[in-house]
Design a protein around this motif. Structure first.
Motif, PDB file in Angstrom:
ATOM      1  N   UNK A 126       0.839  -1.194   0.000  1.00 54.58           N
ATOM      2  CA  UNK A 126       0.000   0.000   0.000  1.00 54.58           C
ATOM      3  C   UNK A 126       0.882   1.255   0.000  1.00 54.58           C
ATOM      4  N   UNK A 127       0.278   2.400  -0.320  1.00 51.63           N
ATOM      5  CA  UNK A 127       1.003   3.664  -0.355  1.00 51.63           C
ATOM      6  C   UNK A 127       0.807   4.385   0.969  1.00 51.63           C
ATOM      7  N   UNK A 128       1.918   4.803   1.568  1.00 51.10           N
ATOM      8  CA  UNK A 128       1.846   5.432   2.885  1.00 51.10           C
ATOM      9  C   UNK A 128       2.142   6.931   2.824  1.00 51.10           C
ATOM     10  N   UNK A 129       1.840   7.594   3.911  1.00 43.44           N
ATOM     11  CA  UNK A 129       2.001   9.043   4.015  1.00 43.44           C
ATOM     12  C   UNK A 129       3.437   9.466   3.739  1.00 43.44           C
ATOM     13  N   UNK A 211      -3.746   1.556  -2.712  1.00 43.20           N
ATOM     14  CA  UNK A 211      -4.566   2.032  -1.603  1.00 43.20           C
ATOM     15  C   UNK A 211      -3.704   2.945  -0.742  1.00 43.20           C
ATOM     16  N   UNK A 212      -4.245   4.116  -0.369  1.00 41.12           N
ATOM     17  CA  UNK A 212      -3.481   5.071   0.427  1.00 41.12           C
ATOM     18  C   UNK A 212      -3.795   4.899   1.910  1.00 41.12           C
ATOM     19  N   UNK A 213      -2.747   4.915   2.728  1.00 36.38           N
ATOM     20  CA  UNK A 213      -2.885   4.794   4.175  1.00 36.38           C
ATOM     21  C   UNK A 213      -2.264   6.035   4.809  1.00 36.38           C
ATOM     22  N   UNK A 214      -3.032   6.762   5.597  1.00 38.63           N
ATOM     23  CA  UNK A 214      -2.576   8.045   6.129  1.00 38.63           C
ATOM     24  C   UNK A 214      -1.760   7.900   7.417  1.00 38.63           C
ATOM     25  N   UNK A 215      -0.789   7.018   7.397  1.00 38.98           N
ATOM     26  CA  UNK A 215       0.207   6.922   8.466  1.00 38.98           C
ATOM     27  C   UNK A 215       1.552   6.684   7.784  1.00 38.98           C
ATOM     28  N   UNK A 216       2.627   6.867   8.522  1.00 40.85           N
ATOM     29  CA  UNK A 216       3.947   6.646   7.942  1.00 40.85           C
ATOM     30  C   UNK A 216       4.227   5.157   7.824  1.00 40.85           C
ATOM     31  N   UNK A 217       4.957   4.783   6.772  1.00 44.33           N
ATOM     32  CA  UNK A 217       5.293   3.378   6.539  1.00 44.33           C
ATOM     33  C   UNK A 217       6.119   2.816   7.694  1.00 44.33           C
ATOM     34  N   UNK A 218       6.978   3.641   8.293  1.00 48.68           N
ATOM     35  CA  UNK A 218       7.782   3.185   9.425  1.00 48.68           C
ATOM     36  C   UNK A 218       6.895   2.806  10.607  1.00 48.68           C
ATOM     37  N   UNK A 219       5.817   3.566  10.828  1.00 46.43           N
ATOM     38  CA  UNK A 219       4.877   3.245  11.906  1.00 46.43           C
ATOM     39  C   UNK A 219       4.118   1.965  11.583  1.00 46.43           C
ATOM     40  N   UNK A 220       3.766   1.795  10.316  1.00 43.95           N
ATOM     41  CA  UNK A 220       3.068   0.574   9.894  1.00 43.95           C
ATOM     42  C   UNK A 220       3.948  -0.647  10.107  1.00 43.95           C
ATOM     43  N   UNK A 221       5.235  -0.521   9.825  1.00 37.80           N
ATOM     44  CA  UNK A 221       6.162  -1.632  10.039  1.00 37.80           C
ATOM     45  C   UNK A 221       6.233  -2.007  11.515  1.00 37.80           C
ATOM     46  N   UNK A 222       6.240  -0.990  12.376  1.00 42.14           N
ATOM     47  CA  UNK A 222       6.261  -1.270  13.826  1.00 42.14           C
ATOM     48  C   UNK A 222       4.989  -1.980  14.250  1.00 42.14           C
ATOM     49  N   UNK A 223       3.851  -1.525  13.722  1.00 47.79           N
ATOM     50  CA  UNK A 223       2.573  -2.153  14.070  1.00 47.79           C
ATOM     51  C   UNK A 223       2.540  -3.602  13.618  1.00 47.79           C
TER      52      UNK A 223
END
Length: 250
Positions: A126-129, A211-223
């Motif tokens: 997905x595409x991140x902020x 699909x756009x996700x309005x959080x940073x990819x680094x935060x998504x990786x942590x999650x």
């Protein structure tokens, strides 16, 4: 060396994977420009330069250039050969400042500067902020046009855990240049930086279809990492409970 690497690496890539390209005419024949791309795979920094006539300079983490031993020296030589600049990412602010300095220097030479606004590879396609520090500040400091780029399916060529790449055709869509001269001199206004970055990310989203996700990819990786950790812990606890239940019935 860049020319030699383009022939030895770029030509085989084009022959083996046959990447398709749309919008190649949007990259100027000369003069400075910023190529702002989504980031799906390690190979993005090779496929994009392979299809362009001009040299593209990306930034890469400093570890690629400082690893000791023969393998480390070979890796450093390879990244230098393909036009990548080392950036120390040990501190968020330091990394941002280093990226800005590198980008400004490249553009002042009238060259192409490649940057991934997400800051890291997408963990799930997905595409991140976009991070506003590097891209927007470089664009406003230099006045260079920003060309949105969408890499298509590059993450499918060599998914995590796979050693051999899959022979398939990735795609590259290059959008029309974006002019942010109206914000000239406002590179320290955080609202302007956010607006510029969001506009670029919107264009990348349209080109890529992600699909756009309005959080940073680094935060998504942590999650994702935390969720996997919690899942493994739950499995371990369930296994222990099952073993305890079995031992109690004997």
């Amino acid at each position: 060396m860049y020319g030699a690497m383009k022939v030895s690496v770029g030509v085989p890539l084009k022959v083996a994977f046959r990447p398709w390209v749309e919008g190649l005419e949007n990259v100027p024949a000369d003069g400075p420009a910023i190529l702002a791309s989504n980031h799906l795979s390690f190979s993005d920094s090779f496929f994009l330069p392979a299809v362009l006539d001009r040299k593209v300079t990306f930034i890469a983490k400093a570890e690629y250039f400082t690893t000791p031993g023969l393998k480390g020296r070979m890796t450093a030589a390879f990244f230098k050969g393909v036009g990548q600049l080392p950036v120390d990412r040990s501190g968020a602010r330091g990394a941002g400042e280093a990226a800005i300095r590198s980008g400004v220097e490249v553009l002042e030479r009238g060259e192409l500067f490649g940057i991934y606004p997400e800051g890291t590879r997408s963990p799930d396609g997905r595409l991140y902020r976009g991070k506003p520090g590097g891209l927007a500040r470089v664009a406003l400091a230099t006045g260079a046009p920003v060309i949105p780029v969408a890499m298509i399916d590059t993450e499918k060529i060599q998914p995590p855990g796979k050693v051999m790449p899959k022979l398939m055709r990735p795609g590259i869509r290059i959008g029309e240049p974006l002019d942010f001269s109206r914000y000239q001199g406002m590179e320290h206004d955080r609202f302007v930086l956010r607006a510029v970055t969001d506009e670029v990310m919107y264009e990348i989203m349209k080109l890529s279809g992600q699909e756009y996700v309005d959080i940073y990819a680094s935060a998504a990786k942590r999650q994702i990492a935390e969720a996997l950790k919690a899942e493994k812990l739950a499995e371990k606890q369930a296994q222990k409970a099952l073993e305890k239940e079995r031992s109690g019935t004997k």
